[in-house]
Scaffold this active site. Structure first.
Site, short mmCIF file in Angstrom:
data_model
loop_
_atom_site.label_atom_id
_atom_site.label_comp_id
_atom_site.label_asym_id
_atom_site.label_seq_id
_atom_site.Cartn_x
_atom_site.Cartn_y
_atom_site.Cartn_z
N LYS A 4 0.01 9.51 -6.21
CA LYS A 4 -0.28 8.92 -7.74
C LYS A 4 -0.92 7.72 -6.92
CE LYS A 4 2.95 4.52 -8.86
NZ LYS A 4 1.76 4.06 -8.43
N SER A 34 1.96 7.02 -2.97
CA SER A 34 2.01 5.81 -3.08
C SER A 34 0.69 5.30 -1.90
CB SER A 34 3.06 4.67 -3.50
OG SER A 34 2.80 5.19 -5.82
N ASP A 82 -9.32 10.26 6.61
CA ASP A 82 -10.73 9.36 6.46
C ASP A 82 -11.34 9.70 7.44
OD1 ASP A 82 -10.68 10.79 3.97
OD2 ASP A 82 -11.00 8.96 3.00
#
Length: 489
Positions: free
Chosen positions: A341, A316, A327
């Protein structure tokens, strides 16, 4: 309807630990009823009453079964118990993270956020009637007892709990501090059940902690609580001061076995390292409820080389941070694939009747990935040991999980900025690597390889931690010549 912005990202139910403390609800007393109407799907038929007619038929079926059970079940059962069971089934059947909490369970969860209760420090997940450990929390009785992610708890104080509701098992594990409890555990590759006796303690979420290894900084985030961002910055500044003003060997951020927590803190932590651009976005059923959060325009480290450690217990909020840093090519991820998740839960209080924990959105990394059921793959795979299997429970292993949809890709953007050493790091410890000891960082293979990699990124000496190990002991079935025997003490 307006949701509060503190959304819940915790991976599982917590036993004797503060629940990932992002509580979120509907504003106003009538919010729950309004939500029920807003979530009703339109009937596919042209007749506007067709959907209502079908609903009435199903409610009549529910009433018939309710009366049948109440009249004929082998033991008397209260109406409240039947309704509570029905609500649990309705919500848990949607996905593993939606649930109904009775007034007592909701109150217990609120008490957990203060840390003033007795427990073991275990995060557990219910799966097909079994209780599986997601993660022990640093510094707690469960952590000290050596309970591992993926363990199954099958009995408490000698009483079998297989098939019992997860909440019942959690209640049994809680209790007054300084009281004893015995757990029977099934562990992969263990020849027989493991029985451990623990002493309950007052459980408090461990704060962000840090260490200085030569001129390389190390920061560990065990969970994302209300003060995580502030603690992170304080820890970094302290490390800089200890290092004489500069961490010339880079920084390692440890998110292993971090089950998540507050979205706001995941954004705050990410923004501490990323100057510009998106951190995370959430997409709800209704476009007006979708949101995006961007970096705040500064990097407290001024571009310091970074490695992030992740594993199957990173879930999470920790996946939001690692996904954003990956990224943006801001850090190199080392370890094993994360939990996966990618959904947001909102706590909706129902005055006088507990609360509903409902999945309300999916979240996406800056490149548009939904990691739901997939997890974040590290840039460099490094296992923690040779013997242990990969983390044995992830989101994808759970029943009726939320589908991965809406993302533009399942893989991170291609990286051309990885250091040369990244291609040469071993993916598991050598045969003669010492057994892991939580009190000895030199036995933590993932940490040592992370330190080695970030030092190479910073352009400082990065020796191989395995180079100074004693030679591998000869196999017992092939005695070595006497002249080559080495005695170890």
């Amino acid at each position: 309807m307006t949701f509060r912005t503190a959304l819940l990202f915790g991976a599982a139910v917590l036993s004797g630990l503060t629940l990932a403390p992002g509580l979120s609800g509907l504003e106003g007393n009538g919010g729950i009823i309004a939500a029920a109407h807003a979530e009703t799907a339109p009937a596919p038929a042209t007749d506007p009453n067709a959907g209502h007619a079908e609903t009435y038929k199903l409610l009549t079926l529910f009433g018939s079964i309710f009366d049948l059970v109440r009249a004929n079940y082998v033991d008397p059962v209260s109406d409240r118990e039947l309704i509570t069971n029905a609500l649990n089934g309705m919500l848990s059947g949607l996905d593993p993270h939606s649930s109904y909490m009775t007034e007592k369970q909701y109150a217990d969860m609120q008490v957990q956020t203060t840390g003033k209760f007795g427990g073991l420090g275990l995060e557990v997940q219910g799966e097909d009637g079994h209780v599986r450990v997601v993660s022990p929390i640093d510094g707690t009785p469960a952590w000290r007892a050596g309970i591992k992610p993926g363990d199954y708890i099958v009995a408490i104080d000698g009483h079998n709990i297989d098939g019992a509701p997860l909440n019942d098992a959690v209640e049994k594990m809680r209790g007054k501090p300084n009281t004893k409890i015995t757990l029977t555990i099934i562990r992969a590759k263990a020849p027989k059940p493991i029985i451990v006796t623990l002493t309950r303690d007052i459980i408090q979420i461990e704060k962000v902690r840090s260490e200085l290894y030569d001129k390389t900084g190390y920061i560990r985030i065990p969970q994302f609580t209300e003060e995580t961002g502030e603690q992170l910055r304080a820890a970094y500044n302290e490390l800089k001061q200890k290092a004489g003003g500069k961490l010339s060997g880079g920084l390692v951020l440890d998110l292993r076995n971090d089950p998540g927590g507050l979205l706001t803190q995941a954004i705050d932590v990410s923004s501490s390292f990323i100057r510009n651009g998106e951190i995370v976005s959430t997409r709800a059923r209704h476009p007006k409820d979708s949101q995006r959060w961007d970096a705040k325009g500064s990097d407290m480290t001024d571009g310091l080389p970074m490695v992030v450690l992740i594993n199957g217990g990173s879930a999470s909020a920790s996946e939001i941070v690692s996904g954003a840093l990956q990224d943006h090519h801001r850090a190199v991820l080392v370890g094993t694939k994360s939990f996966g998740k990618g959904s947001v839960q909102t706590i909706m209080p129902i005055p006088g009747n507990g609360a509903v924990r409902l999945t309300t959105a999916r979240y996406y990394t800056p490149s548009g990935r939904s990691i739901q059921g997939l997890g974040i793959a590290p840039d460099v795979t490094v296992k923690e040991s040779r013997e242990e299997p990969a983390f044995s429970i992830r989101e994808a292993d759970l029943s009726h999980i939320l589908k991965n949809q809406g993302g533009n890709q399942t893989k991170p953007p291609a990286r051309s900025d990885l250091p040369e050493l990244a291609a040469h790091l071993p993916d598991e410890p050598p045969e003669n690597w010492p057994a892991f000891d939580v009190t000895k960082p030199t036995t933590d293979f993932q940490l040592q390889e992370g330190l080695r990699l970030v030092r190479s990124m910073a352009g400082v000496a990065a020796p191989d931690p395995a180079a100074s190990l004693p030679p591998v002991k000869p196999s017992s079935d092939k005695p070595a010549p006497v002249k080559n025997e080495v005695s170890h003490h």
